[in-house]
Design an enzyme around this catalytic site. Structure first.
Site, short mmCIF file in Angstrom:
data_model
loop_
_atom_site.label_atom_id
_atom_site.label_comp_id
_atom_site.label_asym_id
_atom_site.label_seq_id
_atom_site.Cartn_x
_atom_site.Cartn_y
_atom_site.Cartn_z
N HIS A 189 -11.14 -25.00 8.21
CA HIS A 189 -9.79 -25.30 8.72
C HIS A 189 -9.86 -25.38 10.24
O HIS A 189 -10.62 -24.66 10.89
CB HIS A 189 -8.82 -24.20 8.27
CG HIS A 189 -7.40 -24.54 8.55
ND1 HIS A 189 -6.84 -24.43 9.80
CD2 HIS A 189 -6.42 -25.04 7.75
CE1 HIS A 189 -5.58 -24.83 9.75
NE2 HIS A 189 -5.30 -25.20 8.51
N GLU B 282 -6.59 -33.33 8.12
CA GLU B 282 -5.48 -32.67 8.81
C GLU B 282 -5.49 -33.02 10.30
O GLU B 282 -6.19 -32.36 11.08
CB GLU B 282 -5.61 -31.15 8.65
CG GLU B 282 -5.60 -30.69 7.21
CD GLU B 282 -5.05 -29.28 7.09
OE1 GLU B 282 -4.02 -29.14 6.43
OE2 GLU B 282 -5.63 -28.36 7.65
P1 PGA Z 1 1.49 -26.90 8.10
O1 PGA Z 1 -0.05 -26.41 8.05
O2 PGA Z 1 1.83 -27.41 6.74
O3 PGA Z 1 2.26 -25.66 8.47
O4 PGA Z 1 1.58 -27.97 9.13
C1 PGA Z 1 -0.99 -27.20 7.39
C2 PGA Z 1 -2.35 -26.55 7.50
O5 PGA Z 1 -2.67 -25.95 8.54
O6 PGA Z 1 -3.14 -26.63 6.54
#
Ligand code: PGA
Length: 228
Positions: free
Chosen positions: A95, A152
């Site tokens: 992540h 992401e």
């Molecule tokens: P969020 O986070 O949905 O709060 O934007 C997504 C993530 O960090 O996986």
């Protein structure tokens, strides 16, 4: 013959939120149903208790937010995959918060993903622009075939400003091409009940990795119900 619908994955990442009591309340109050794969990733110490509570709710699966890149051994403070594998189906690795705050390198993320694959679980490998190609270069085709990738964009995480579905779909297509494998690609970053369907409708997107909107049982149930 009609093509089987692709599986959709809705994965909630609680990050470093919630007490054990709050986590127990979430599970007790969750009654969502779905034809898709729905999972939450609670803080690591809660996994065994969550697994026990979810025995009679098989539609809600569990994931871990991280894992050690090492097996059992003299690695103080680390949580090895062997300690997780009886409680979780998925493990998030790489992540962007792990990469940014804990200096995780591409090599460490790849080592973690391999621990997960070797244990028979599915890693959810997080990638972002502009590092996509170097992050993916650490994996082989046979590994891509056993993982899920979460795209992401950094600017979309926790900001309330999601990527447009068109941009996210184009990135998912690029990832599938770079991987040269039929790997499910999730979109993550400010996904809510209001916008989830616009992402899952994209032909290259197989679901979402959700932070904030997975924290409350009402917002999570609403999000899950939007994906038919
Ligand atoms: P969020 O986070 O949905 O709060 O934007 C997504 C993530 O960090 O996986």
């Amino acid at each position: 013959m009609a093509q089987a619908a692709k599986p959709v994955y809705l994965i909630g990442n609680w990050k470093s939120h919630k007490t054990l009591t709050e986590a127990e309340e979430f599970v007790a109050n969750y009654s969502g149903t779905s034809d898709h794969v729905v999972a939450i990733c609670p803080p690591l110490p809660f996994l065994p208790r969550m697994a026990e509570l979810l025995k009679d709710k098989p539609l809600l699966k569990l994931g871990s937010q991280d894992v050690s890149q090492y097996p059992y051994g003299a690695y103080t403070g680390e949580v090895a995959i062997e300690m997780i594998k009886d409680f979780a189906s998925f493990v998030i690795v790489g992540h962007s918060e792990r990469r940014r705050y804990f200096n995780e390198t591409n090599a460490a993320v790849a080592a973690k993903a391999r621990q997960v694959i070797d244990a028979g679980l599915t890693p959810i490998v997080c990638v972002d622009e502009p590092y996509l190609e170097s992050q993916l270069a650490y994996f082989e085709k046979n590994e891509f075939e056993r993982m899920i990738i979460a795209y992401e964009p950094l600017s979309a995480i926790g900001s309330g400003k999601p990527d447009s579905p068109e941009e996210a779909d184009a990135m998912a297509q690029k990832i599938i091409q770079l991987a040269a494998a039929d790997v499910p690609v999730l979109y993550g970053g400010s996904v809510t009940a209001e916008n989830i369907a616009s992402f899952t409708a994209c032909s290259n997107i197989s679901g979402a990795l959700v932070g904030g909107a997975s924290l409350e049982v009402d917002s999570w149930t609403a999000l899950v119900s939007k994906v038919s």
